[in-house]
Motif scaffolding. Structure first.
Motif, short mmCIF file in Angstrom:
data_model
loop_
_atom_site.label_atom_id
_atom_site.label_comp_id
_atom_site.label_asym_id
_atom_site.label_seq_id
_atom_site.Cartn_x
_atom_site.Cartn_y
_atom_site.Cartn_z
N LEU A 13 0.83 -1.21 0.00
CA LEU A 13 0.00 0.00 0.00
C LEU A 13 0.87 1.26 0.00
O LEU A 13 0.59 2.23 -0.71
N LEU A 14 1.93 1.23 0.79
CA LEU A 14 2.84 2.38 0.83
C LEU A 14 3.57 2.54 -0.50
O LEU A 14 3.80 3.66 -0.97
N LEU A 15 3.92 1.40 -1.12
CA LEU A 15 4.58 1.46 -2.42
C LEU A 15 3.64 2.07 -3.46
O LEU A 15 4.05 2.91 -4.28
N LEU A 16 2.39 1.68 -3.48
CA LEU A 16 1.41 2.27 -4.39
C LEU A 16 1.26 3.77 -4.13
O LEU A 16 1.12 4.57 -5.06
N LEU A 17 1.29 4.13 -2.88
CA LEU A 17 1.20 5.56 -2.53
C LEU A 17 2.40 6.32 -3.09
O LEU A 17 2.26 7.43 -3.62
N TYR A 18 3.60 5.73 -2.99
CA TYR A 18 4.80 6.36 -3.55
C TYR A 18 4.64 6.57 -5.06
O TYR A 18 4.94 7.65 -5.59
N PHE A 19 4.17 5.53 -5.77
CA PHE A 19 3.99 5.65 -7.21
C PHE A 19 2.95 6.72 -7.55
O PHE A 19 3.11 7.50 -8.50
N ALA A 20 1.87 6.78 -6.79
CA ALA A 20 0.82 7.78 -7.04
C ALA A 20 1.39 9.19 -6.86
O ALA A 20 1.13 10.10 -7.66
N VAL A 21 2.17 9.38 -5.79
CA VAL A 21 2.78 10.70 -5.55
C VAL A 21 3.75 11.04 -6.67
O VAL A 21 3.78 12.19 -7.17
N PHE A 22 4.57 10.05 -7.09
CA PHE A 22 5.54 10.30 -8.16
C PHE A 22 4.84 10.70 -9.46
O PHE A 22 5.22 11.68 -10.12
N ILE A 23 3.80 9.95 -9.86
CA ILE A 23 3.08 10.26 -11.10
C ILE A 23 2.41 11.63 -11.00
O ILE A 23 2.42 12.42 -11.96
N SER A 24 1.84 11.93 -9.83
CA SER A 24 1.21 13.25 -9.65
C SER A 24 2.23 14.36 -9.80
O SER A 24 1.96 15.40 -10.43
N LEU A 25 3.43 14.17 -9.22
CA LEU A 25 4.47 15.19 -9.34
C LEU A 25 4.93 15.35 -10.79
O LEU A 25 5.19 16.47 -11.25
#
Length: 687
Positions: A13-25
């Motif tokens: 879940l934390l890894l998915l959150l990291y990817f979501a933040v990266f894509i958003s940035l």
């Protein structure tokens, strides 16, 4: 989020959150990049347009200056008759100015700029009309009128044009500068924002890399731990003392650990040919998959039979397994409780024997709950001896059969007995002497032997009661007889000393008196010394006879006998003695034997005080309190540890004398704190 993705771990879940933040940035970075690019393009276009407008304004200003200069030049050369050709050049300049003015209009933006431009154009049109008149006068060679017309009309219009042109130019420059600065600020903001986003992207990428590395490392460790756990689990399954087996949907064994096979005495091949029903000693293994809650059947209790026919009691849990919704088998986890079952049966038999012994015992027995002090068990002998029924006993507490003289002390005694008993080892008993009261009010002396006992998982106190009333009465009678014999012997000796020996000494003194006059002066000192010795011996024998045979044998009062005894011991007034007799003593009839025992107790304690205490003060109090006759003897001597000497002969004699009359003997002393003894006799025992 975990509710929506229950199968995902926290790490994923934390890894998915990291990817979501990266894509958003990244998306935000691209958006800001295009915004910055658009702002840059707009700024370039604005600068170009601003340059064009400012250049046109400047060109128009310079053209107007040139135009005015040309007109002035024309006026200067009028006399040379060249006005026509020169006026043509001014017309060309004027046309150029009109063209620049028209071009400027196409470059202007906004209402304010248009307003300033309209003012400029109005003045320019007025100037153009005046120029037409001026040129007509020049063509007609009316130079004086043309000069006059210039001074009166054109000369004033040029400053107005210059002023309007400068106003428009300043406003355009100011506005273009403000808009340009706004675009520059916007571009700077986008640049800073893009820089921050890039930094965040780098941080997220670094964190993501570290996190992925950590997940990989943890995953590897988890795999190793899983393999190690699986190895330990397999070892545990094989080595545990718990019986573990697995069977298929038909009950046929597919796995059994070593302990299971060992207890049932089958090898692996033999067991694989059997089903669960084949090893049951009785009954059936009722497994209903549809009735099992949570796929687990708990509290399973069965009896297996081994290959040799031994019965093995088991308890445990059965875990049901399903495959594609169909029952596929079960795993059983059983504990061998054969020894416990045998022990339980033995305990039941032992308890039955105990109950038979308890109920048929010829002496009273009972058990009490130490928490509530209520009777929980009572045998037939206790019921018959005390006169209470079984129901009455079970509704009573231990306090209700105790002889109450001091409720507070009684409560402390019972608490002490309970604490001492509960701390005893299983093979130890406590012994206590207590006074009980039967249902008919009869008071009895009992010896109680106590020991801890477990009843229904509760720790209770078992008591065995022996009625020693008759034995104590018999022993008291023997003790009284012995004491009476001793007192009679003392009285006889004292009387013999007083009546015989004292008379002999008196006769000897009288005989010496008859020869006094015939003696010489040189022997008189010897004569006087002999008389004094006879007198001293007489006094000592008289004191000894009084101690051996107290004065109240002749109906003397107790206080007088005590006072005489104290005087006998206080030779030379060595001690400060205080004696107090309660006035209520006069109203109480005290048996002569009891008086004698009080006298002997005081006599014994005075000997102890003089021999051991080293005191200076002695107090003797005799009084009535709480329906009891009490005597207190205290000193301020060196004292001692009571538990070290309380079993001495002197204290034992005093205690025995007090108990002859149902009394109690108490001692209170500490090193350096003197000594105090108390004799307490119930009033009912004094006569």
């Amino acid at each position: 989020m975990k509710k929506r993705f229950p199968k995902l771990s926290s790490e994923w879940l934390l890894l998915l959150l990291y990817f979501a933040v990266f894509i958003s940035l990244v998306i935000l970075r691209n958006s800001q990049f295009w915004s910055q690019r658009q702002a840059t393009s707009a700024l370039v276009q604005l600068v170009t347009e601003a340059n064009d407008r400012q250049t046109t304004c400047n060109d128009l200003y310079r053209a107007e200056l040139n135009e005015q200069a040309e007109i002035l030049e024309l006026l200067n050369v009028v006399q040379e008759k060249k006005g026509r050709s020169f006026s043509k050049s001014i017309v060309d300049i004027t046309k150029q100015n009109d063209s620049s003015l028209a071009q400027l209009e196409s470059l202007l933006k906004g209402h304010d700029e248009q307003k300033l431009y309209n003012s400029l154009r109005s003045i320019a049109e007025e100037k153009r009309g005046s120029l037409n008149v001026f040129f007509q006068l020049v063509e007609q060679e009316k130079y004086d009128e043309a000069l006059m017309y210039y001074k009166n009309n054109l000369k004033a219009l040029y400053p107005q044009i210059f002023h309007a042109n400068i106003q428009l130019l300043n406003y355009v420059v100011k506005k273009d500068k403000a808009v340009t600065q706004g675009y520059k600020d916007k571009i700077t903001f986008f640049a800073q924002l893009n820089f921050g986003i890039i930094i965040l992207i780098l941080i997220v990428l670094t964190s993501l890399g570290l996190f992925i590395f950590k997940i990989i490392k943890k995953s590897r460790k988890a795999n190793l731990d899983l393999k190690e756990s699986e190895r330990k689990y397999r070892t545990f399954i094989e080595q545990t003392n718990e019986m573990i087996e697995k069977c298929d949907a038909n009950g046929k064994f597919v796995f059994a650990n070593d302990f299971f096979r060992k207890r049932l005495e089958y090898d692996e091949e033999e067991l694989s040919k059997l089903t669960l029903s084949d090893i049951l000693a009785e009954g059936i293994m009722d497994i209903n998959p549809d009735m099992a809650k949570d796929k687990v059947i708990t509290n399973v209790q069965k009896i297996f039979k081994s290959k040799s026919g031994k019965r093995i009691y088991i308890e445990g849990t059965i875990l049901l397994e399903y495959k594609e919704g169909e029952f596929d088998g079960a795993i059983g986890f059983f504990k061998d409780v054969t020894e416990r079952k045998v022990l339980e049966e033995s305990l039941i038999a032992s308890e039955l024997k105990f109950r038979n012994f308890f109920n048929l015992a010829p002496i009273p027995m009972w058990a009490i709950d130490p928490q509530t002090n209520h009777f929980v068990l009572v045998n037939k002998a206790a019921i018959e001896h005390y006169g209470f029924s079984k129901d009455e006993f079970l509704n009573m507490t231990i306090f209700e059969i105790r002889s109450v003289t001091n409720p507070l002390k009684q409560s402390k005694d019972i608490q002490r007995i309970k604490e001492e008993t509960l701390e005893l080892a299983e093979d130890k008993t406590g012994k206590y002497n207590i006074n009980h009261v039967k249902k008919n009010g009869e008071e009895i002396n009992v010896e109680i032997y106590t020991t801890p006992l477990i009843i229904n998982d509760n720790k209770c106190i078992l008591a065995i009661v022996i009625d020693v009333t008759e034995r104590n009465d018999f022993e008291n009678k023997i003790t009284k007889a012995i004491i009476k014999t001793q007192e009679d012997e003392r009285y006889e000796i004292g009387s013999e000393l007083h009546d015989n020996v004292c008379q002999i000494l008196a006769a000897a003194k009288m005989s010496l008196g008859t020869i006094k006059h015939s003696l010489d002066d040189d022997v008189m000192p010897s004569y006087n010394k002999s008389c004094n010795s006879i007198l001293l011996a007489t006094n000592e024998i008289r004191n000894l006879s009084h101690r051996l045979a107290p004065a109240f044998f002749d109906n003397t009062k107790l206080d007088e006998a005590f006072e005489s005894l104290l005087n006998t011991f206080n030779i030379g007034d060595k001690y400060n003695i205080s004696m107090h007799f309660d006035e209520h003593m006069k109203n109480i009839s005290i048996d002569q034997d009891l008086q004698l025992n009080f006298y002997r107790i005081l006599q014994e304690q005075l000997r102890n005080i003089i021999k051991h205490s080293g005191c200076t003060d002695i107090e003797v109090d005799v009084f009535v309190f709480n329906n009891q006759l009490q005597m207190r003897i205290a000193d301020n001597g060196i004292g001692f540890e009571a538990n070290q000497v309380k079993k001495g002969i002197g204290f034992a004699n005093m205690k025995r004398r007090a108990e002859l009359f149902g009394g109690k003997f108490r001692i209170n002393t500490r090193p350096g704190k003197g000594c105090e003894i108390m004799i307490i006799i119930p009033i009912s025992k004094t006569n």
